[in-house]
Design an enzyme around this catalytic site. Structure first.
Site, PDB file in Angstrom:
ATOM      1  CG  ASP A  23      -5.204   2.652  -2.479  1.00  0.00           C
ATOM      2  OD1 ASP A  23      -5.022   1.976  -1.445  1.00  0.00           O
ATOM      3  OD2 ASP A  23      -4.366   3.483  -2.884  1.00  0.00           O
ATOM      4  CD  GLU A  60      -1.056   6.447   1.475  1.00  0.00           C
ATOM      5  OE1 GLU A  60      -2.141   6.875   1.068  1.00  0.00           O
ATOM      6  OE2 GLU A  60      -0.911   5.315   1.967  1.00  0.00           O
TER       7      GLU A  60
HETATM    8  C1  BGC Z   1      -3.799   2.387   7.876  1.00  0.00           C
HETATM    9  C2  BGC Z   1      -2.606   1.738   7.261  1.00  0.00           C
HETATM   10  C3  BGC Z   1      -2.723   1.783   5.768  1.00  0.00           C
HETATM   11  C4  BGC Z   1      -2.860   3.176   5.345  1.00  0.00           C
HETATM   12  C5  BGC Z   1      -3.041   3.175   3.908  1.00  0.00           C
HETATM   13  C6  BGC Z   1      -3.953   3.763   7.343  1.00  0.00           C
HETATM   14  O1  BGC Z   1      -5.141   4.311   7.823  1.00  0.00           O
HETATM   15  O2  BGC Z   1      -3.648   2.411   9.270  1.00  0.00           O
HETATM   16  O3  BGC Z   1      -2.582   0.428   7.680  1.00  0.00           O
HETATM   17  O4  BGC Z   1      -1.649   1.221   5.102  1.00  0.00           O
HETATM   18  O5  BGC Z   1      -3.994   3.772   5.963  1.00  0.00           O
HETATM   19  O6  BGC Z   1      -3.046   4.441   3.404  1.00  0.00           O
HETATM   20  C1  BGC Z   2      -2.064   3.251  -0.505  1.00  0.00           C
HETATM   21  C2  BGC Z   2      -1.660   2.020  -1.258  1.00  0.00           C
HETATM   22  C3  BGC Z   2      -1.500   0.859  -0.331  1.00  0.00           C
HETATM   23  C4  BGC Z   2      -2.753   0.675   0.487  1.00  0.00           C
HETATM   24  C5  BGC Z   2      -2.714  -0.471   1.444  1.00  0.00           C
HETATM   25  C6  BGC Z   2      -3.203   2.975   0.425  1.00  0.00           C
HETATM   26  O1  BGC Z   2      -3.472   4.086   1.208  1.00  0.00           O
HETATM   27  O2  BGC Z   2      -2.435   4.264  -1.407  1.00  0.00           O
HETATM   28  O3  BGC Z   2      -0.475   2.286  -1.957  1.00  0.00           O
HETATM   29  O4  BGC Z   2      -1.200  -0.273  -1.071  1.00  0.00           O
HETATM   30  O5  BGC Z   2      -2.993   1.852   1.218  1.00  0.00           O
HETATM   31  O6  BGC Z   2      -1.968  -0.205   2.573  1.00  0.00           O
END
Ligand code: BGC
Ligand code: BGC
Length: 809
Positions: A290, A489
């Protein structure tokens, strides 16, 4: 140890364990020949996934990396309004670059992954389906298969090959900010859905991902990326079903989870990733890490982590730091810290997935999928599936005297958030957090209000919308829509299950209308079951609508009767989670709430009257309502606050992610990663001393901070100064400008490598003119010159132990 006390699931794993390796033999001669012809550098490059903001097609030619992703809120050219054509062109550009061997790459087609977690949710105009929690309530495997197929077709239409879904988490504590990404709080429905989703996506030739392996929904206190404390047997039994089902459906990829298992980060766990997942469960696709997940392993950084590769991670999501990662991994192989056999295994798995998707044939994304350019994005067919999902997901929790469904042929008032598609869609919608969207960002979508209005108009009734519930002609009945503001999240983690403890706006509107003798139907938009006893008591009927997405007519389909006063669609939704009767677990706040109001499986049918006791539920919170703290920013901006920048040309420009500049361009704000994603903001001023630019957090309504002031609370800002101010810097608090009070903090800002705290007593702001009973802007920073700082936490708090509190000037 694993096989000491086997239950059914563990027994299956155990029966496979003695044979190693149990996955399919790696004996595809085409792949083996490919790998034999690759240099170590080309192999490691295959194992890398970078983010489209941080890599260009030119760099793909140069480095030959194997994969890209677009993170939440990341678009071609960083343009939120990128067209389908822009997406396809970028996919073609990266693809062509990956084939170009002129600078020494292996010429293997790249694979692009995206978070299409409720539809192709990064793309303007896509069909946005209900989040998983609503689909769990629908409990309809065929429906989720239809959704998965539709989502995969929309993804294919943009030239993308791989979806980071389904999330097969089992969410055990509703305080978790990702609860809505889970279908259920237990195994049954997750098990029934996982294989369906995987099969449906992969039948469209799009790779699926079972995520996040394993125990993401079982962390202590529901803390995102936290620690799951269970025996191995319990871990597999309570959180494993989605993986065994997805693997049975031949899922091509699995994503490792940010969480720890008994203190050990999953990303570094050989036992779980290799022994259990690959050898035990026989997973022969590849494991992707991840977002910077490797950097959380002690001893690793985002740029370097032999342990993760050795644990069994095959593809490494290093969004930004992929270049140093490549160099450092090569050095680790050179030093023997990673065996070549491990690298070969990882590359075999990656190439095998690419082959199964047909990517190795080398066709460009624009010609690969029949869906490209065929208008499937947001098609009527897909929207019809989403609408069906909306109506099947709604759960009728209360229905006094069988009030719902309503006759459309009356005078109906609609209030609250009914006309906000962004709120109805939640996090992971266009932007990562789902914030910063307006209805114009959902072309083709229908708000809940519009859906109701269409049906009422068609039936000859009358309908009006007013956000605050005011009306001219007294309505026969009111529908009040309220709920959580979007989050994703850890930014959605909460400490207890009270809903909107501070403002209680929805409750106030319901009570006002009731006091005027109007029956009220409450529609609750939420990412999780919350403690809403007061709202349930106040309303005549109460519907849990979850996060329905863009097809708001689905709400009208069940809330309203048809023109002949017949039920159109019965309520089919039944809770896939227990619904709480308390804000916390009163015995032990570390545990999930166990006082249950509506059990798993509960849900009324159309016209069915609910129990009278639903008028008299306990409204007394366990957690004292008087907050000793108002958090403005912690991991993200907290509701009701929103971040803005401003200057004289436009004083109020919303910051909704990425980099945003003031109108004159002399101040910018961007998100930075300090401990986890986007948990900090970088504020940069580049003025020449002539005019002010500012950054601030603001709410739509003032907040009463007088009780906090009596406790001697202060505004506490944790920051790191990156560049000394060249002109005076003021920190202001507003009680709806021009009601305001400012402090000059120029002398207080200190350069240092460490994080600093600036603690400014509320009383100082009061002395400068702030009316603390109605603060709408808790912090505004302004300067005309140059200044740069990082900000991490901002709160108004009476807990000031260990802090140096400034004296009033
Ligand atoms: C990014 C997103 C990403 C996310 C994942 C962020 O810092 O800008 O693009 O999907 O993190 O958790
Ligand atoms: C998330 C994932 C996601 C990834 C890419 C991460 O922060 O936990 O679920 O697929 O970002 O955006």
């Amino acid at each position: 140890m694993l096989c000491r006390a086997p239950n059914f699931f563990v027994a299956v794993v155990c029966s496979l364990l003695p044979f190693s390796p149990s996955w399919a033999e790696q004996n595809d001669t085409e792949l083996l020949a490919l790998i034999a012809g690759m240099s170590t550098e080309q192999k490691v490059a295959q194992m890398i996934q970078a983010e489209i903001k941080y890599i260009t097609p030119e760099q793909v030619v140069e480095f030959g990396i194997g994969s890209i992703l677009n993170g939440g809120g990341s678009f071609p050219q960083s343009n939120k309004y990128a067209t389908v054509q822009d997406w396809v062109e970028l996919a073609d550009a990266f693809h062509a670059a990956s084939l170009d061997r002129s600078q020494g790459s292996a010429g293997i087609p790249i694979i692009w992954g995206t978070d299409a977690v409720h539809g192709h949710n990064n793309v303007i105009g896509a069909t946005i389906f209900p989040h998983n929690i609503g689909l769990g309530a629908a409990n309809n495997p065929q429906l989720v298969a239809d959704i998965a197929a539709a989502t995969a077709r929309e993804v294919a239409a943009t030239g993308i090959d791989w979806i980071f879904a389904p999330t097969v988490a089992i969410a055990k504590d509703d305080r978790w900010g990702r609860t809505y990404e889970a279908y259920s709080d237990r195994s049954d429905i997750v098990g029934r859905y996982a294989g369906q989703v995987v099969r449906a996506m992969q039948q469209q030739n799009i790779a699926a991902t079972a995520k996040h392996f394993i125990g993401d929904g079982g962390t202590f206190r529901g803390i995102d990326q936290g620690d799951t404390r269970l025996s191995l047997e319990q871990l597999l039994l309570e959180h494993g079903i989605g993986y065994s089902e997805a693997i049975a459906a031949d899922v091509l990829t699995v994503m490792a989870s940010f969480n720890s298992w008994n203190g050990e980060k999953l990303h570094g766990s050989y036992d779980l990733i290799t022994t259990i997942l690959k050898e035990g469960l026989g997973f022969d696709g590849f494991v992707v890490s991840d977002w910077n997940g490797i950097g959380q392993i002690p001893g690793c950084s985002n740029e370097s982590c032999a342990q993760a590769i050795n644990a069994g991670i095959d593809m490494i999501m290093v969004p930004e730091d992929w270049q140093p990662f490549l160099t450092k991994t090569l050095a680790q192989i050179e030093r023997g810290e990673i065996a070549m056999s491990r690298i070969d295994d990882a590359v075999y798995r990656i190439l095998s997935v690419k082959k199964q998707l047909g990517l190795l044939d080398g066709a460009a994304p624009s010609s690969r999928h029949s869906a490209v350019g065929s208008g499937v994005i947001g098609s009527a067919k897909h929207r019809a599936i989403a609408r069906q999902a909306v109506r099947e997901s709604l759960v009728l929790l209360k229905n006094s005297r069988g009030l719902v469904p309503l006759s459309p042929d009356q005078n109906i008032l609609v209030a609250g958030l009914a006309d906000d598609i962004g709120v109805a869609s939640g996090g992971w919608t266009i932007s990562w957090q789902g914030t910063g969207n307006t209805n114009a960002d959902f072309p083709g979508g229908t708000s809940i209000y519009t859906g109701l209005a269409q049906q009422v108009a068609a039936a000859g009734g009358s309908i009006n919308y007013s956000a605050n519930g005011d009306y001219q002609n007294k309505p026969d009945v009111a529908i009040v829509v309220f709920g959580e503001q979007p989050y994703a999240e850890g930014q959605g983690d909460i400490d207890n299950l009270q809903f909107d403890a501070a403002a209680k706006q929805g409750l106030q509107t319901v009570r006002k209308l009731k006091a005027e003798g109007i029956p009220v139907v409450a529609v609750f938009l939420t990412g999780r079951p919350l403690w809403v006893n007061a709202e349930i008591n106040a309303a005549d009927a109460f519907v849990a609508a979850w996060l329905p997405g863009t097809e708001g007519e689905g709400v009208a389909d069940v809330l309203l009767r048809d023109a002949k006063d017949q039920v159109q669609y019965n309520f089919r939704g039944r809770l896939s989670f227990d619904w709480p009767n308390s804000d916390v677990n009163s015995e032990n706040r570390d545990l999930p709430v166990d006082d249950i109001l509506f059990p798993y499986g509960y849900g009324l049918s159309a016209g069915e009257a609910s129990d009278k006791r639903l008028d008299n539920l306990n409204e007394e919170p366990t957690v004292a309502a008087a907050a000793s703290e108002v958090v403005v920013f912690q991991r993200g901006t907290k509701a009701p606050w929103r971040p803005y920048v401003g200057d004289a040309s436009n004083w109020r420009k919303l910051y909704s992610g990425g980099v945003v500049a003031t109108q004159y361009g002399e101040m910018t704000v961007s998100s930075v990663d300090i401990m986890v994603q986007e948990d900090g903001r970088k504020l940069s001023w580049q003025g020449n001393g002539k005019r002010e630019s500012q950054f601030y957090w603001q709410a739509d309504q003032g907040m009463d901070l007088t009780a906090l002031a009596e406790d001697n609370a202060a505004l506490v800002v944790s920051y790191q100064l990156l560049r000394e101010p060249s002109s005076a810097v003021t920190l202001r608090m507003d009680c709806s400008y021009p009601c305001s009070g400012a402090l000059d903090i120029t002398a207080e800002l200190q350069m240092s490598q460490e994080w600093q705290n600036l603690a400014l007593p509320l009383s100082c702001f009061a002395q400068r003119g702030v009316d603390l009973s109605k603060v709408n802007t808790p912090m505004l920073l302004s300067t005309a010159g140059q200044l740069e700082l990082l900000v991490r936490n901002v709160a108004i708090t009476a807990q000031l132990d260990g802090l140096t509190v400034q004296a009033c000037q």
